[in-house]
Scaffold this active site. Structure first.
Site, PDB file in Angstrom:
ATOM      1  N   ARG A  62      -3.913  -8.498 -20.693  1.00  0.00           N
ATOM      2  CA  ARG A  62      -4.770  -8.030 -21.795  1.00  0.00           C
ATOM      3  C   ARG A  62      -4.018  -7.118 -22.766  1.00  0.00           C
ATOM      4  O   ARG A  62      -4.474  -6.882 -23.875  1.00  0.00           O
ATOM      5  CB  ARG A  62      -6.064  -7.401 -21.283  1.00  0.00           C
ATOM      6  CG  ARG A  62      -5.942  -6.076 -20.606  1.00  0.00           C
ATOM      7  CD  ARG A  62      -7.211  -5.761 -19.840  1.00  0.00           C
ATOM      8  NE  ARG A  62      -8.408  -5.846 -20.674  1.00  0.00           N
ATOM      9  CZ  ARG A  62      -8.794  -4.929 -21.542  1.00  0.00           C
ATOM     10  NH1 ARG A  62      -8.058  -3.851 -21.701  1.00  0.00           N
ATOM     11  NH2 ARG A  62      -9.890  -5.065 -22.232  1.00  0.00           N
ATOM     12  N   PRO A  78       0.817  -1.219   0.000  1.00  0.00           N
ATOM     13  CA  PRO A  78       0.000   0.000   0.000  1.00  0.00           C
ATOM     14  C   PRO A  78       0.849   1.267   0.000  1.00  0.00           C
ATOM     15  O   PRO A  78       0.361   2.339  -0.328  1.00  0.00           O
ATOM     16  CB  PRO A  78      -0.826  -0.112   1.291  1.00  0.00           C
ATOM     17  CG  PRO A  78      -0.174  -1.163   2.118  1.00  0.00           C
ATOM     18  CD  PRO A  78       0.611  -2.036   1.205  1.00  0.00           C
ATOM     19  N   ASP A 133      -9.259   1.659 -24.796  1.00  0.00           N
ATOM     20  CA  ASP A 133      -9.598   1.586 -23.373  1.00  0.00           C
ATOM     21  C   ASP A 133      -9.449   2.946 -22.710  1.00  0.00           C
ATOM     22  O   ASP A 133      -8.597   3.741 -23.107  1.00  0.00           O
ATOM     23  CB  ASP A 133      -8.649   0.615 -22.650  1.00  0.00           C
ATOM     24  CG  ASP A 133      -9.111  -0.823 -22.763  1.00  0.00           C
ATOM     25  OD1 ASP A 133     -10.281  -1.039 -23.103  1.00  0.00           O
ATOM     26  OD2 ASP A 133      -8.284  -1.708 -22.501  1.00  0.00           O
ATOM     27  N   GLU A 171       1.385  -7.762   8.819  1.00  0.00           N
ATOM     28  CA  GLU A 171       1.573  -6.304   8.863  1.00  0.00           C
ATOM     29  C   GLU A 171       2.485  -5.820   7.737  1.00  0.00           C
ATOM     30  O   GLU A 171       2.926  -4.675   7.736  1.00  0.00           O
ATOM     31  CB  GLU A 171       2.146  -5.885  10.224  1.00  0.00           C
ATOM     32  CG  GLU A 171       1.110  -5.823  11.331  1.00  0.00           C
ATOM     33  CD  GLU A 171      -0.091  -4.946  10.984  1.00  0.00           C
ATOM     34  OE1 GLU A 171       0.113  -3.809  10.518  1.00  0.00           O
ATOM     35  OE2 GLU A 171      -1.224  -5.405  11.165  1.00  0.00           O
TER      36      GLU A 171
HETATM   37  C1  LIG Z   1      -2.461  -5.760   5.863  1.00  0.00           C
HETATM   38  S1  LIG Z   1      -1.401  -5.292   4.576  1.00  0.00           S
HETATM   39  C2  LIG Z   1      -0.107  -4.474   5.432  1.00  0.00           C
HETATM   40  C3  LIG Z   1      -0.458  -3.094   5.762  1.00  0.00           C
HETATM   41  C4  LIG Z   1       0.667  -2.327   6.427  1.00  0.00           C
HETATM   42  N1  LIG Z   1       0.610  -2.494   7.833  1.00  0.00           N
HETATM   43  C5  LIG Z   1       0.506  -0.871   6.067  1.00  0.00           C
HETATM   44  O1  LIG Z   1      -0.241  -0.178   6.719  1.00  0.00           O
HETATM   45  O2  LIG Z   1       1.122  -0.467   5.075  1.00  0.00           O
HETATM   46  C6  LIG Z   1      -0.695  -6.801   4.098  1.00  0.00           C
HETATM   47  C7  LIG Z   1      -0.231  -6.862   2.651  1.00  0.00           C
HETATM   48  O3  LIG Z   1      -1.314  -6.609   1.791  1.00  0.00           O
HETATM   49  C8  LIG Z   1      -0.850  -6.054   0.570  1.00  0.00           C
HETATM   50  N2  LIG Z   1      -1.611  -4.825   0.310  1.00  0.00           N
HETATM   51  C9  LIG Z   1      -2.536  -4.266   1.110  1.00  0.00           C
HETATM   52  N3  LIG Z   1      -3.063  -3.169   0.560  1.00  0.00           N
HETATM   53  C10 LIG Z   1      -2.469  -3.019  -0.631  1.00  0.00           C
HETATM   54  C11 LIG Z   1      -2.591  -2.059  -1.679  1.00  0.00           C
HETATM   55  N4  LIG Z   1      -3.427  -1.016  -1.589  1.00  0.00           N
HETATM   56  N5  LIG Z   1      -1.821  -2.212  -2.780  1.00  0.00           N
HETATM   57  C12 LIG Z   1      -0.967  -3.244  -2.875  1.00  0.00           C
HETATM   58  N6  LIG Z   1      -0.803  -4.179  -1.915  1.00  0.00           N
HETATM   59  C13 LIG Z   1      -1.541  -4.071  -0.813  1.00  0.00           C
HETATM   60  C14 LIG Z   1       0.650  -5.843   0.737  1.00  0.00           C
HETATM   61  O4  LIG Z   1       1.332  -6.897   0.108  1.00  0.00           O
HETATM   62  C15 LIG Z   1       0.830  -5.881   2.244  1.00  0.00           C
HETATM   63  O5  LIG Z   1       2.123  -6.319   2.603  1.00  0.00           O
END
Ligand SMILES: C[S@@+](CC[C@H](N)C(=O)[O-])C[C@H]1O[C@@H](n2cnc3c(N)ncnc32)[C@H](O)[C@@H]1O
Length: 234
Positions: free
Chosen positions: A155, A90, A170, A117
């Site tokens: 795609r 994220p 697109d 996490e």
């Molecule tokens: C619960 S999340 C970890 C969140 C982390 N504690 C933070 O706040 O950044 C667990 C995993 O979900 C994935 N993930 C969650 N949200 C994402 C997003 N918006 N884009 C890409 N990967 C995401 C990532 O691989 C991350 O390591």
């Protein structure tokens, strides 16, 4: 193209890979997708992939050792140059169509899905993985973001869509300015005796020069109603 995914939940990918364009592209050998269980690279009896964060804090983080072992082993499976390594996160660069285009030009893509996490910081330092986010919200794992990347990348592979013009047309395919004018609204063929509100009788494609008036009418309708209802003729 080859795409490898590293995850603790490989089963989540089964259905996604077996439908629509992605399935056809795999069958046509335009892309090979391999989904790996991270636990194959653990060394302890419990096949542990997480650990308490160093220095304390809530939750668990993904251990760096099995992740590094996994991507090193996968790099050796591909042919040619080192793969492009992506960590779904994220905190990463927001995913957009130019980034998808860039990824679709790679020969070999490795997608790492985090859980808990998140992933131990050292993973990015050690491997140089690019962190990519699919949006400003937090999901419970990187599997769905990895599926989003796979679908959008596949795609764009030459031959994946039978009519290449549809990928060119697109939304977002021409970058942000294209967004302002937006893709032409899509309507299914009207039922007999009904028509799309505001649509002239012409069935020409809204963006062909001679069909411009039709396009404008459809766009006016779309903006004024923000819905795609069919109007019954009076
Ligand atoms: C619960 S999340 C970890 C969140 C982390 N504690 C933070 O706040 O950044 C667990 C995993 O979900 C994935 N993930 C969650 N949200 C994402 C997003 N918006 N884009 C890409 N990967 C995401 C990532 O691989 C991350 O390591």
């Amino acid at each position: 193209m080859r795409i490898d995914v590293v995850t603790i939940f490989p089963g989540m990918f089964r259905e996604v890979l077996d439908f629509g364009i992605v399935r056809r592209a795999r069958e046509a050998r335009l892309v090979e997708v391999q989904v790996h269980d991270l636990r194959s690279w653990t060394t302890d009896r419990h096949r542990t992939t997480d650990d308490a964060p160093y220095g304390g804090g809530p939750g668990m983080v993904m251990k760096v050792e099995p992740l590094v072992s996994a991507v090193e082993a996968i790099a050796g499976m591909g042919e040619g140059a080192a793969p492009k390594l992506v960590l779904l996160s994220p905190r990463g660069t927001p995913l957009d169509q130019p980034k998808i285009q860039e990824l679709s030009e790679e020969e070999h893509l490795v997608l790492v899905a985090g859980r808990y996490e998140g992933v131990d910081e050292r993973f990015v330092e050690l491997t140089g993985a690019e962190e990519i986010s699919i949006g400003d919200y937090v999901l419970s794992g990187g599997e769905i973001p990895a599926m989003v990347v796979i679908d959008a990348v596949v795609r764009l592979l030459p031959g994946a869509i039978s009519d290449p013009q549809s990928a060119e047309e697109d939304s977002f395919s021409r970058g942000v300015p294209w967004l302002a004018s937006a893709r032409c609204a899509a309507f299914r063929r009207p039922r007999r005796g009904s028509r799309v509100a505001g649509e002239p009788r012409s069935r020409r494609h809204p963006r062909s020069p001679s069909g411009a008036a039709a396009g404008a009418a459809v766009e006016r309708y779309r903006v004024s109603t923000k819905s795609h209802q069919l109007e019954q003729p009076k």
